[in-house]
Write a protein that holds these residues in place. Structure first.
Motif, short mmCIF file in Angstrom:
data_model
loop_
_atom_site.label_atom_id
_atom_site.label_comp_id
_atom_site.label_asym_id
_atom_site.label_seq_id
_atom_site.Cartn_x
_atom_site.Cartn_y
_atom_site.Cartn_z
N TRP A 251 0.83 -1.20 0.00
CA TRP A 251 0.00 0.00 0.00
C TRP A 251 0.86 1.25 0.00
O TRP A 251 0.60 2.21 -0.73
CB TRP A 251 -0.92 0.00 1.22
CG TRP A 251 -1.62 1.30 1.38
CD1 TRP A 251 -2.78 1.71 0.79
CD2 TRP A 251 -1.15 2.44 2.15
NE1 TRP A 251 -3.08 3.00 1.15
CE2 TRP A 251 -2.09 3.47 1.97
CE3 TRP A 251 -0.03 2.65 2.96
CZ2 TRP A 251 -1.96 4.70 2.58
CZ3 TRP A 251 0.12 3.90 3.56
CH2 TRP A 251 -0.84 4.90 3.39
N PHE B 59 0.91 4.47 -2.52
CA PHE B 59 0.69 5.80 -1.96
C PHE B 59 1.80 6.75 -2.42
O PHE B 59 1.54 7.87 -2.89
CB PHE B 59 0.67 5.70 -0.44
CG PHE B 59 0.55 7.01 0.29
CD1 PHE B 59 -0.68 7.58 0.54
CD2 PHE B 59 1.69 7.68 0.75
CE1 PHE B 59 -0.80 8.79 1.23
CE2 PHE B 59 1.60 8.89 1.43
CZ PHE B 59 0.35 9.44 1.68
N LYS C 208 1.57 7.68 -6.16
CA LYS C 208 0.53 8.68 -6.42
C LYS C 208 0.96 10.06 -5.94
O LYS C 208 0.66 11.08 -6.57
CB LYS C 208 -0.77 8.26 -5.75
CG LYS C 208 -1.44 7.05 -6.39
CD LYS C 208 -2.71 6.66 -5.65
CE LYS C 208 -3.38 5.47 -6.32
NZ LYS C 208 -4.59 5.03 -5.56
N LYS C 209 1.67 10.10 -4.79
CA LYS C 209 2.13 11.39 -4.27
C LYS C 209 3.14 12.02 -5.22
O LYS C 209 3.12 13.24 -5.44
CB LYS C 209 2.74 11.23 -2.87
CG LYS C 209 1.71 10.96 -1.80
CD LYS C 209 0.67 12.05 -1.74
CE LYS C 209 -0.51 11.68 -0.88
NZ LYS C 209 -1.64 12.60 -1.05
N HIS D 256 0.67 19.63 1.61
CA HIS D 256 -0.06 18.43 1.99
C HIS D 256 -0.47 18.57 3.45
O HIS D 256 0.35 18.93 4.29
CB HIS D 256 0.80 17.18 1.81
CG HIS D 256 0.04 15.91 1.96
ND1 HIS D 256 -0.36 15.16 0.88
CD2 HIS D 256 -0.42 15.27 3.05
CE1 HIS D 256 -1.03 14.10 1.31
NE2 HIS D 256 -1.08 14.16 2.62
N PRO E 145 -4.75 17.62 -1.01
CA PRO E 145 -4.18 16.37 -0.48
C PRO E 145 -4.20 16.34 1.05
O PRO E 145 -3.62 17.23 1.70
CB PRO E 145 -2.75 16.38 -1.01
CG PRO E 145 -2.42 17.82 -1.20
CD PRO E 145 -3.71 18.51 -1.55
N THR F 228 -4.00 13.68 4.56
CA THR F 228 -3.81 12.38 5.19
C THR F 228 -4.27 12.48 6.65
O THR F 228 -3.81 13.35 7.39
CB THR F 228 -2.34 11.93 5.15
OG1 THR F 228 -1.94 11.77 3.79
CG2 THR F 228 -2.15 10.60 5.87
N ASN G 212 -9.35 13.60 -2.50
CA ASN G 212 -7.91 13.35 -2.52
C ASN G 212 -7.38 13.13 -1.10
O ASN G 212 -6.33 13.63 -0.73
CB ASN G 212 -7.19 14.54 -3.17
CG ASN G 212 -5.73 14.23 -3.48
OD1 ASN G 212 -5.33 13.08 -3.55
ND2 ASN G 212 -4.93 15.28 -3.65
N TYR G 213 -8.16 12.41 -0.32
CA TYR G 213 -7.76 12.16 1.06
C TYR G 213 -7.35 10.70 1.26
O TYR G 213 -7.78 9.81 0.53
CB TYR G 213 -8.89 12.51 2.04
CG TYR G 213 -10.11 11.63 1.92
CD1 TYR G 213 -10.22 10.46 2.68
CD2 TYR G 213 -11.16 11.95 1.05
CE1 TYR G 213 -11.34 9.65 2.58
CE2 TYR G 213 -12.27 11.14 0.94
CZ TYR G 213 -12.35 9.99 1.70
OH TYR G 213 -13.45 9.18 1.58
N THR G 214 -6.52 10.49 2.30
CA THR G 214 -6.09 9.15 2.69
C THR G 214 -6.33 9.01 4.19
O THR G 214 -5.98 9.92 4.96
CB THR G 214 -4.59 8.94 2.41
OG1 THR G 214 -4.35 9.11 1.01
CG2 THR G 214 -4.14 7.55 2.84
N ILE H 35 -5.44 6.56 7.39
CA ILE H 35 -4.64 5.45 7.91
C ILE H 35 -5.12 5.18 9.32
O ILE H 35 -5.00 6.03 10.21
CB ILE H 35 -3.14 5.77 7.91
CG1 ILE H 35 -2.68 6.20 6.50
CG2 ILE H 35 -2.34 4.56 8.37
CD1 ILE H 35 -1.24 6.64 6.44
#
Length: 337
Positions: free
Chosen positions: A184, A188, A191-192, A204, A253, A255, A280-282, A284
């Motif tokens: 993963w 990630f 893409k970044k 970011h 972006p 996270t 455009n969020y992640t 974790i």
């Protein structure tokens, strides 16, 4: 896996956990002699580690445990800080100017100092009443101090069971997190790189809460800004809805780190909001990672370590994608300032 030595990782954490008897002996002496405050003093990443242990202790203990920024301590001081206070700090080289001056000031006041200094020969060790030299694992060492303080204060009845689980299972559990996160993390990072190539000036945003907040601040500042030269902004989940939410749009972006301590609900609130305005969020979430052998009630106390394991795989792949060695600096320690 790229730049991954499983046995070295296991031995590193295992060795840190084996410091417990030495830490206990020092903490027991500190509490026997008494104190009016325990001050975790740091700068940059070490200040962030202090923030993590302070919020961890705040909801569990009546002990006077505080965190101080070294530069602010030098300039502003703290009227509560006396010759009965105790400083706890961590340093890799022992040469960071703010830390050296802060510890000198603490000693001048008459405080006792307990240092974790990776470099055993560093001059700052001479300012310590007690010093333990063992590389890395800063947060783990700080938490062992806090856990012993709370145990001695009658606030951690599960102490022996907790430590048995950590010493038996934590080193392997964190390695397994890295293994699971690796594929993963590679995607990630890819893409970044593509995003930042197209939007080099877009910052970011990193968001976290509880013992993830110090880690969030540190990761954005110490890793992406200092080591990867990527613009970032870190914000606590508690403050997200008081300003930052208004600058999030579909392409921003973001996270979000979600841990498992008491402040998880603050990060979950952000998680519910983001899909409404952003694509455009992640997210974790440490709950997505198994920690074999670790009781559920103990997971929150180590969720920052789980996130660090995930981030370590992100680091490796970001370095590879950006072709930017994370050991180089443009300005930091390159000249006087």
């Amino acid at each position: 896996m790229l730049k991954f030595d499983e046995q070295k990782q296991i031995e590193s954490v295992k060795g840190a956990l084996m410091l417990r008897p030495r830490i206990e002996s020092i903490v027991d002496k500190i509490q026997k002699d008494g104190f009016d405050g325990i001050y975790f003093i740091g700068i940059g990443g070490t200040w962030a580690s202090g923030m993590q242990v302070e919020v961890y202790s705040r909801g569990r203990s009546t002990l006077p445990i505080f965190v101080e920024n070294a530069a602010e301590f030098i300039t502003t001081g703290n009227k509560r800080f006396t010759n009965r206070s105790v400083v706890i700090f961590s340093s890799v080289t022992g040469t960071t100017p703010e830390m050296v001056e802060a510890i000198k000031k603490a000693k001048k006041i008459g405080a006792r100092v307990f240092g974790f200094v990776d470099k055993e020969s560093a001059p700052i060790t001479e300012l310590c009443d007690w010093c333990i030299s063992y590389p890395m694992n800063e947060q783990l060492k700080f938490y062992m101090v806090a856990n012993r303080l709370m145990y001695n204060n009658g606030e951690f009845p599960e102490y022996e069971r907790y430590n048995k689980e950590m010493e038996t299972y934590l080193p392997q559990a964190l390695v397994e997190v890295e293994k699971k996160a690796d594929e993963w993390a590679a995607e990630f990072a890819k893409k970044k790189y593509e995003y930042f190539k197209a939007h080099p000036d877009m910052p970011h945003y990193f968001i976290g809460a509880g013992n993830q907040w110090g880690a969030t601040y540190s990761y954005a500042m110490c890793y992406w800004e200092e080591q990867l030269w990527i613009r970032t902004r870190a914000i606590s989940a508690a403050e997200f809805f008081h300003g930052m939410l208004e600058v999030i749009d579909a392409e921003t972006p973001v996270t979000l780190y979600i841990g498992e301590d008491e402040q998880r609900v603050l990060a979950e609130r952000v998680a519910r909001f983001l899909p409404k305005v952003c694509r455009n969020y992640t997210i974790i979430d440490t709950k997505d990672y198994e920690l074999a052998g670790i009781s559920p009630e103990f997971r929150g106390s180590i969720s920052h370590l789980v996130m660090r394991a995930v981030n370590s795989r992100i680091d490796v792949h970001m370095e590879d994608e950006f072709k930017h060695p994370m050991v180089i600096r443009r300005y930091y320690r390159q000249f006087d300032y």
